[in-house]
Each structure stands twice: as structure tokens, then as C-alpha cells.
Design a protein around this motif. Structure first.
Motif, mmCIF file in Angstrom:
data_model
loop_
_atom_site.group_PDB
_atom_site.id
_atom_site.type_symbol
_atom_site.label_atom_id
_atom_site.label_comp_id
_atom_site.label_asym_id
_atom_site.label_seq_id
_atom_site.Cartn_x
_atom_site.Cartn_y
_atom_site.Cartn_z
ATOM 1 N N THR A 24 0.814 -1.222 0.000
ATOM 2 C CA THR A 24 0.000 0.000 0.000
ATOM 3 C C THR A 24 0.845 1.268 0.000
ATOM 4 O OG1 THR A 24 -0.128 0.048 2.415
ATOM 5 C CG2 THR A 24 -1.875 -1.150 1.269
ATOM 6 N N LEU A 25 0.190 2.350 -0.381
ATOM 7 C CA LEU A 25 0.828 3.670 -0.357
ATOM 8 C C LEU A 25 -0.178 4.688 0.171
ATOM 9 C CD1 LEU A 25 3.152 5.650 -1.291
ATOM 10 C CD2 LEU A 25 1.934 5.793 -3.484
ATOM 11 N N ALA A 26 0.302 5.626 0.993
ATOM 12 C CA ALA A 26 -0.533 6.729 1.475
ATOM 13 C C ALA A 26 0.134 8.041 1.084
ATOM 14 C CB ALA A 26 -0.706 6.651 2.990
ATOM 15 N N PHE A 27 -0.656 8.950 0.551
ATOM 16 C CA PHE A 27 -0.119 10.254 0.138
ATOM 17 C C PHE A 27 -1.193 11.322 0.275
ATOM 18 C CE2 PHE A 27 -2.119 10.288 -4.134
ATOM 19 C CZ PHE A 27 -2.414 8.929 -4.285
ATOM 20 N N MET A 28 -0.730 12.587 0.287
ATOM 21 C CA MET A 28 -1.668 13.696 0.471
ATOM 22 C C MET A 28 -2.471 13.920 -0.805
ATOM 23 S SD MET A 28 -0.617 14.236 3.472
ATOM 24 C CE MET A 28 -1.776 15.524 3.955
ATOM 25 N N ASP A 29 -3.784 14.162 -0.650
ATOM 26 C CA ASP A 29 -4.606 14.536 -1.803
ATOM 27 C C ASP A 29 -4.187 15.926 -2.279
ATOM 28 O OD1 ASP A 29 -6.900 15.493 -3.441
ATOM 29 O OD2 ASP A 29 -7.821 13.630 -2.777
ATOM 30 N N ILE A 30 -4.072 16.068 -3.598
ATOM 31 C CA ILE A 30 -3.595 17.334 -4.175
ATOM 32 C C ILE A 30 -4.659 18.439 -4.095
ATOM 33 C CG2 ILE A 30 -4.296 17.011 -6.590
ATOM 34 C CD1 ILE A 30 -1.377 17.773 -7.350
ATOM 35 N N ASN A 31 -5.907 18.038 -3.925
ATOM 36 C CA ASN A 31 -7.013 19.002 -3.745
ATOM 37 C C ASN A 31 -7.679 18.732 -2.399
ATOM 38 O OD1 ASN A 31 -6.955 19.993 -6.616
ATOM 39 N ND2 ASN A 31 -7.545 17.882 -7.010
ATOM 40 N N PRO A 32 -7.016 19.065 -1.312
ATOM 41 C CA PRO A 32 -7.544 18.647 0.002
ATOM 42 C C PRO A 32 -8.881 19.301 0.348
ATOM 43 C CG PRO A 32 -5.676 20.134 0.263
ATOM 44 C CD PRO A 32 -5.776 19.841 -1.197
ATOM 45 N N VAL A 33 -9.800 18.475 0.828
ATOM 46 C CA VAL A 33 -11.084 18.975 1.313
ATOM 47 C C VAL A 33 -10.886 19.631 2.678
ATOM 48 C CG1 VAL A 33 -13.386 18.233 2.081
ATOM 49 C CG2 VAL A 33 -12.389 17.257 0.004
ATOM 50 N N SER A 34 -9.901 19.105 3.439
ATOM 51 C CA SER A 34 -9.569 19.699 4.732
ATOM 52 C C SER A 34 -8.092 19.432 4.994
ATOM 53 C CB SER A 34 -10.434 19.086 5.847
ATOM 54 O OG SER A 34 -10.100 17.721 6.006
ATOM 55 N N GLU A 35 -7.546 20.086 6.021
ATOM 56 C CA GLU A 35 -6.132 19.895 6.336
ATOM 57 C C GLU A 35 -5.884 18.436 6.732
ATOM 58 O OE1 GLU A 35 -4.671 21.576 9.935
ATOM 59 O OE2 GLU A 35 -2.589 21.572 9.249
ATOM 60 N N GLY A 36 -4.936 17.798 6.079
ATOM 61 C CA GLY A 36 -4.614 16.412 6.401
ATOM 62 C C GLY A 36 -5.269 15.387 5.490
ATOM 63 N N HIS A 37 -6.045 15.828 4.519
ATOM 64 C CA HIS A 37 -6.747 14.921 3.590
ATOM 65 C C HIS A 37 -5.737 13.993 2.904
ATOM 66 C CE1 HIS A 37 -9.807 14.686 -0.044
ATOM 67 N NE2 HIS A 37 -9.313 13.493 0.274
ATOM 68 N N LEU A 38 -5.916 12.710 3.196
ATOM 69 C CA LEU A 38 -4.985 11.681 2.706
ATOM 70 C C LEU A 38 -5.694 10.700 1.794
ATOM 71 C CD1 LEU A 38 -3.201 10.341 5.928
ATOM 72 C CD2 LEU A 38 -2.060 11.222 3.904
ATOM 73 N N LEU A 39 -4.926 10.079 0.924
ATOM 74 C CA LEU A 39 -5.437 8.966 0.118
ATOM 75 C C LEU A 39 -4.613 7.723 0.421
ATOM 76 C CD1 LEU A 39 -5.709 10.782 -3.347
ATOM 77 C CD2 LEU A 39 -7.596 10.249 -1.786
ATOM 78 N N VAL A 40 -5.290 6.598 0.551
ATOM 79 C CA VAL A 40 -4.595 5.317 0.725
ATOM 80 C C VAL A 40 -4.978 4.419 -0.439
ATOM 81 C CG1 VAL A 40 -4.377 3.252 2.163
ATOM 82 C CG2 VAL A 40 -4.507 5.508 3.241
ATOM 83 N N ILE A 41 -3.952 3.844 -1.079
ATOM 84 C CA ILE A 41 -4.210 3.005 -2.259
ATOM 85 C C ILE A 41 -3.427 1.697 -2.173
ATOM 86 C CG2 ILE A 41 -4.659 5.007 -3.745
ATOM 87 C CD1 ILE A 41 -1.898 4.714 -4.957
ATOM 88 N N PRO A 42 -3.986 0.646 -2.795
ATOM 89 C CA PRO A 42 -3.189 -0.580 -2.938
ATOM 90 C C PRO A 42 -2.180 -0.380 -4.068
ATOM 91 C CG PRO A 42 -5.328 -0.860 -3.988
ATOM 92 C CD PRO A 42 -5.333 0.515 -3.367
ATOM 93 N N LYS A 43 -1.047 -1.039 -3.974
ATOM 94 C CA LYS A 43 -0.040 -0.889 -5.035
ATOM 95 C C LYS A 43 -0.399 -1.685 -6.285
ATOM 96 C CE LYS A 43 3.991 0.563 -2.440
ATOM 97 N NZ LYS A 43 5.345 0.223 -1.940
ATOM 98 N N THR A 44 -1.230 -2.692 -6.117
ATOM 99 C CA THR A 44 -1.708 -3.444 -7.280
ATOM 100 C C THR A 44 -2.907 -2.710 -7.865
ATOM 101 O OG1 THR A 44 -1.033 -5.513 -6.249
ATOM 102 C CG2 THR A 44 -2.636 -5.675 -8.039
ATOM 103 N N HIS A 45 -2.870 -2.485 -9.170
ATOM 104 C CA HIS A 45 -3.959 -1.727 -9.789
ATOM 105 C C HIS A 45 -5.265 -2.511 -9.801
ATOM 106 C CE1 HIS A 45 -5.901 1.194 -12.458
ATOM 107 N NE2 HIS A 45 -6.546 0.122 -12.902
ATOM 108 N N VAL A 46 -6.291 -1.887 -9.260
ATOM 109 C CA VAL A 46 -7.662 -2.367 -9.422
ATOM 110 C C VAL A 46 -8.507 -1.105 -9.389
ATOM 111 C CG1 VAL A 46 -7.987 -2.824 -6.939
ATOM 112 C CG2 VAL A 46 -9.452 -3.959 -8.586
#
Ligand code: 5GP
Ligand code: ZN
Length: 138
Positions: A24-46
């Protein structure tokens, strides 16, 4: 590769990465809805939840919880929306499964656009019957 999140995983596109492990990977959303808005994704594409391997989901939700706790400690977050969109009509704009972690604060005024209106009990019952029917066959 035309998936923007796969390109972030590969390091071809920069992102504010905060955590990664084997799955997995976690990174900041480039268009944050609020301070700290994060995205978590699996490394395998689905693309969507419907097609995701349960094991991949297990890894992903573990990282989601880890990030929630990190937000709690780092930013004092006590209120959090977890959002996961599937399909265009559900506001999915990137076709790589992702979970939004959106910190909420009292009176922040953020709305996700649905209202609480009581449903027709018969329509609710019919939907429940159809869902239960499918689940009993699987
Ligand atoms: P969706 O609407 O698909 O659930 O959310 C996709 C999210 O990905 C949006 O909140 C959007 O701001 C974010 N996003 C799209 N492209 C990029 C990008 O290149 N970098 C980062 N960090 N976030 C992105
Ligand atoms: Zn992808």
C-alpha cells in the motif's frame, strides 16, 4: 501506463508520500477537502471495490487505520470521514481504488451533498429482500 495513481506508485509523478509498505501507499490529496486529507491506495492496480481481491483490501484497510491514528497524533484529528468512491455517478474521478481520509472539525461546513430524508419502507424492504436473496445463493 495511463493510471495516474500507478504512476505515483512508480515515482513517475511526484506526490507528498507519507507512508508505504509492500502492498500500500498513502499520500496527500492534491485538492484537500480539509487539512490532512490523505489517500490510501493498494499498489496493485484495481479500479473499483467490486473487483478488489479481499487480501488486497485487508492490507489497504490496515493502512487506512494506521493513517487515521497518525492523523490523530500528528494533527489532533478526532473526527474523520472515510470515503471510497466507485464509478462516475459516485464521484470517482481516478480509476484506481482509493480511500479518502478526510479530517473533520466542528463547524467546518463541509458537506457531501446528501440529505436525510426517510425512505419508503416498502422500497427499502424490497431492496433488502433482493440483496439477501443473492447473498443466500453465494
Ligand atoms: P475520487 O473523486 O476519484 O474519489 O478522488 C480522486 C482524488 O484524487 C481527488 O480528491 C483528487 O484531488 C486526487 N488526485 C487526482 N490526481 C492527483 C494527483 O496527481 N496527485 C494527488 N496527490 N492527488 C490527486
Ligand atoms: Zn492504477
Amino acid at each position: 501506463m495511463d493510471c495516474i495513481f500507478c504512476r505515483i506508485i512508480a515515482g513517475e509523478i511526484p506526490a507528498q508520500r507519507v507512508f508505504e509498505d509492500e502492498h500500500t501507499l498513502a499520500f496527500m490529496d492534491i485538492n484537500p477537502v480539509s487539512e490532512g486529507h490523505l489517500l490510501v491506495i493498494p499498489k496493485t492496480h484495481v479500479a473499483r471495490l467490486f473487483d478488489a481481491d479481499p487480501q488486497l483490501l485487508t492490507h489497504t484497510i490496515h493502512t487506512v487505520q494506521r493513517m487515521a491514528k497518525a492523523l490523530q497524533t500528528a494533527l489532533g484529528v478526532r473526527n474523520l470521514n472515510l470515503l471510497q468512491n466507485n464509478g462516475k455517478a459516485a464521484f470517482q474521478s481516478v480509476d484506481h481504488l482509493h480511500f479518502h481520509l478526510i479530517p473533520r472539525r466542528e463547524g467546518d461546513g463541509i458537506g457531501f451533498g446528501w440529505r436525510l430524508v426517510p425512505g419508503d419502507q416498502e422500497v427499502i424492504r424490497q431492496a433488502a429482500l433482493r440483496i439477501s436473496g443473492v447473498l443466500q445463493q453465494s
